[in-house]
Design a protein around this motif. Sequence first.
Motif, PDB file in Angstrom:
ATOM      1  N   ALA A  53       0.912  -1.312  -0.080  1.00 36.72           N
ATOM      2  CA  ALA A  53      -0.062  -0.044  -0.064  1.00 36.72           C
ATOM      3  C   ALA A  53       0.910   1.246   0.060  1.00 36.72           C
ATOM      4  CB  ALA A  53      -1.013  -0.078   1.251  1.00 36.72           C
ATOM      5  N   PRO A  54       0.355   2.276  -0.589  1.00 40.41           N
ATOM      6  CA  PRO A  54       1.186   3.278  -0.520  1.00 40.41           C
ATOM      7  C   PRO A  54       1.562   3.896   0.993  1.00 40.41           C
ATOM      8  CG  PRO A  54      -1.031   3.787  -1.766  1.00 40.41           C
ATOM      9  CD  PRO A  54      -0.918   2.508  -1.185  1.00 40.41           C
ATOM     10  N   ALA A  55       2.575   4.672   1.402  1.00 41.64           N
ATOM     11  CA  ALA A  55       3.054   4.918   2.434  1.00 41.64           C
ATOM     12  C   ALA A  55       2.936   6.426   2.597  1.00 41.64           C
ATOM     13  CB  ALA A  55       4.650   4.415   2.645  1.00 41.64           C
ATOM     14  N   SER A  56       2.487   6.816   3.922  1.00 42.97           N
ATOM     15  CA  SER A  56       2.572   8.282   4.266  1.00 42.97           C
ATOM     16  C   SER A  56       4.097   8.561   4.375  1.00 42.97           C
ATOM     17  CB  SER A  56       1.816   8.493   5.660  1.00 42.97           C
ATOM     18  OG  SER A  56       0.384   8.071   5.168  1.00 42.97           O
ATOM     19  N   ILE A  57       4.303   9.957   3.895  1.00 40.74           N
ATOM     20  CA  ILE A  57       5.576  10.358   3.986  1.00 40.74           C
ATOM     21  C   ILE A  57       5.570  11.177   5.352  1.00 40.74           C
ATOM     22  CG2 ILE A  57       7.229  12.079   3.135  1.00 40.74           C
ATOM     23  CD1 ILE A  57       6.682   9.364   1.446  1.00 40.74           C
ATOM     24  N   SER A  58       6.596  11.071   6.249  1.00 40.76           N
ATOM     25  CA  SER A  58       6.597  11.866   7.213  1.00 40.76           C
ATOM     26  C   SER A  58       7.257  13.094   6.998  1.00 40.76           C
ATOM     27  CB  SER A  58       7.629  11.015   8.278  1.00 40.76           C
ATOM     28  OG  SER A  58       8.965  11.157   7.814  1.00 40.76           O
ATOM     29  N   PRO A  59       6.799  14.292   8.061  1.00 42.52           N
ATOM     30  CA  PRO A  59       7.365  15.475   7.723  1.00 42.52           C
ATOM     31  C   PRO A  59       8.874  15.508   7.772  1.00 42.52           C
ATOM     32  CG  PRO A  59       5.809  15.421   9.766  1.00 42.52           C
ATOM     33  CD  PRO A  59       6.123  14.001   8.979  1.00 42.52           C
ATOM     34  N   PHE A  60       9.478  16.476   7.225  1.00 44.10           N
ATOM     35  CA  PHE A  60      10.928  16.634   7.101  1.00 44.10           C
ATOM     36  C   PHE A  60      11.294  17.203   8.377  1.00 44.10           C
ATOM     37  CE2 PHE A  60      14.993  18.917   6.189  1.00 44.10           C
ATOM     38  CZ  PHE A  60      15.758  17.818   5.967  1.00 44.10           C
ATOM     39  N   GLN A  61      12.231  16.870   9.233  1.00 43.55           N
ATOM     40  CA  GLN A  61      12.593  17.359  10.501  1.00 43.55           C
ATOM     41  C   GLN A  61      14.098  17.697  10.559  1.00 43.55           C
ATOM     42  OE1 GLN A  61      11.002  14.979  13.874  1.00 43.55           O
ATOM     43  NE2 GLN A  61       9.036  14.700  12.930  1.00 43.55           N
ATOM     44  N   GLY A  62      14.513  17.570   9.606  1.00 37.73           N
ATOM     45  CA  GLY A  62      16.084  17.817   9.393  1.00 37.73           C
ATOM     46  C   GLY A  62      16.925  16.661   9.319  1.00 37.73           C
ATOM     47  N   ILE A  63      18.207  16.766   8.887  1.00 37.40           N
ATOM     48  CA  ILE A  63      19.205  15.673   8.614  1.00 37.40           C
ATOM     49  C   ILE A  63      19.308  14.896   9.961  1.00 37.40           C
ATOM     50  CG2 ILE A  63      21.401  16.963   8.842  1.00 37.40           C
ATOM     51  CD1 ILE A  63      22.250  15.086   6.416  1.00 37.40           C
ATOM     52  N   ALA A  64      19.516  15.484  10.880  1.00 40.63           N
ATOM     53  CA  ALA A  64      19.795  14.950  12.190  1.00 40.63           C
ATOM     54  C   ALA A  64      18.688  13.716  12.532  1.00 40.63           C
ATOM     55  CB  ALA A  64      19.876  15.965  13.470  1.00 40.63           C
ATOM     56  N   HIS A  65      17.410  14.199  12.262  1.00 37.75           N
ATOM     57  CA  HIS A  65      16.374  13.311  12.438  1.00 37.75           C
ATOM     58  C   HIS A  65      16.236  12.156  11.657  1.00 37.75           C
ATOM     59  CE1 HIS A  65      12.438  12.007  14.168  1.00 37.75           C
ATOM     60  NE2 HIS A  65      12.118  11.831  12.839  1.00 37.75           N
ATOM     61  N   LEU A  66      16.773  12.457  10.478  1.00 36.73           N
ATOM     62  CA  LEU A  66      16.675  11.477   9.378  1.00 36.73           C
ATOM     63  C   LEU A  66      17.776  10.593   9.402  1.00 36.73           C
ATOM     64  CD1 LEU A  66      15.076  10.780   6.794  1.00 36.73           C
ATOM     65  CD2 LEU A  66      16.567  12.326   5.643  1.00 36.73           C
ATOM     66  N   PHE A  67      18.930  10.934   9.773  1.00 35.95           N
ATOM     67  CA  PHE A  67      20.138  10.116   9.771  1.00 35.95           C
ATOM     68  C   PHE A  67      20.905  10.514  11.191  1.00 35.95           C
ATOM     69  CE2 PHE A  67      19.801  10.780   5.280  1.00 35.95           C
ATOM     70  CZ  PHE A  67      19.586   9.470   4.872  1.00 35.95           C
ATOM     71  N   PRO A  68      20.468   9.888  12.393  1.00 35.63           N
ATOM     72  CA  PRO A  68      20.975  10.041  13.716  1.00 35.63           C
ATOM     73  C   PRO A  68      22.519   9.813  13.758  1.00 35.63           C
ATOM     74  CG  PRO A  68      18.886   8.803  13.782  1.00 35.63           C
ATOM     75  CD  PRO A  68      19.087   8.868  12.274  1.00 35.63           C
ATOM     76  N   ILE A  73      24.606  10.460  11.966  1.00 34.44           N
ATOM     77  CA  ILE A  73      25.411  11.783  11.220  1.00 34.44           C
ATOM     78  C   ILE A  73      25.521  12.625  12.416  1.00 34.44           C
ATOM     79  CG2 ILE A  73      25.679  13.398   9.440  1.00 34.44           C
ATOM     80  CD1 ILE A  73      24.563  11.530   7.638  1.00 34.44           C
ATOM     81  N   ARG A  74      26.749  12.951  13.003  1.00 32.23           N
ATOM     82  CA  ARG A  74      26.569  13.906  14.179  1.00 32.23           C
ATOM     83  C   ARG A  74      27.061  15.444  13.583  1.00 32.23           C
ATOM     84  NH1 ARG A  74      27.162  11.303  19.073  1.00 32.23           N
ATOM     85  NH2 ARG A  74      27.673   9.232  19.110  1.00 32.23           N
ATOM     86  N   THR A  75      27.873  15.477  12.339  1.00 32.97           N
ATOM     87  CA  THR A  75      28.330  16.783  11.914  1.00 32.97           C
ATOM     88  C   THR A  75      27.986  16.419  10.509  1.00 32.97           C
ATOM     89  OG1 THR A  75      29.894  17.275  13.564  1.00 32.97           O
ATOM     90  CG2 THR A  75      29.937  18.504  11.606  1.00 32.97           C
ATOM     91  N   PRO A  76      27.073  17.117   9.761  1.00 36.56           N
ATOM     92  CA  PRO A  76      26.896  16.772   8.345  1.00 36.56           C
ATOM     93  C   PRO A  76      28.116  17.138   7.294  1.00 36.56           C
ATOM     94  CG  PRO A  76      24.924  17.872   9.436  1.00 36.56           C
ATOM     95  CD  PRO A  76      25.915  17.913  10.323  1.00 36.56           C
ATOM     96  N   SER A  77      28.196  16.680   6.614  1.00 34.71           N
ATOM     97  CA  SER A  77      29.181  17.177   5.410  1.00 34.71           C
ATOM     98  C   SER A  77      28.736  18.639   4.815  1.00 34.71           C
ATOM     99  CB  SER A  77      29.622  16.038   4.434  1.00 34.71           C
ATOM    100  OG  SER A  77      28.489  16.123   3.522  1.00 34.71           O
TER     101      SER A  77
END
Length: 149
Positions: free
Chosen positions: A67-82, A84-88
Motif C-alpha cells: 500500500a502507499p506509504a505516508s511520508i513523514s514531515p521533514f525534520q532535518g538531517i539529524a532526525h533522518l540520519f541520527p 551523522i553527528r556533523t553533516p558534510s
Amino acid sequence: MKPYHSLDHLLQLEWQLAGLTVQADWIGSRQEWFPYVRPDDVDDLSGYFWNKALPRAQSAIVHAGLAPASISPFQGIAHLFPHIRTPSPVQALLDVTSLPAGPTLVVIEDMTGSGKTEAALVAAHRLMASGRGVHVPRTRGDELVKPLL
C-alpha cells in the motif's frame, strides 16, 4: 504499419506483468488473508464480493507492504540520519537551502565518501514532504530510504 510500442518496451512490460502475476498469486494464496469459503456457503455473490472479498484484498495489500506509504514531515538531517553527528558540507547545504517551486532536478557532485547519497535522500525527503514526486536512483539499497517513510 508501425507497431505502437517498440519490442524493448513490450519486453519490459512482459517482465512487469510477470512480477505483478507473481505478487498477486503470493498475496491471494495466503490463507490467513483469504480463508477458504465453500461456494455453497455464499448465497449472495455480489454481497460477498463487496462485504468480504474486497475488504480482505485491501487488508492483504496493506499487510503485504504494497500500500502507499505516508511520508513523514521533514525534520532535518539529524532526525533522518541520527548517526551523522556533523553533516558534510553538501549534506548541510541540502538540509537548509531553499528548493525552487515546481519541477526540480537536483544534481549532486562531490568527492567519494562526502555523503552524496544521504544528501540526495535529504533533498528527496524534503521534496516528498512537500507533496512533490521524486525519483531517487538507487545506489546503496532500500535501507537508506526507510527513514523517509
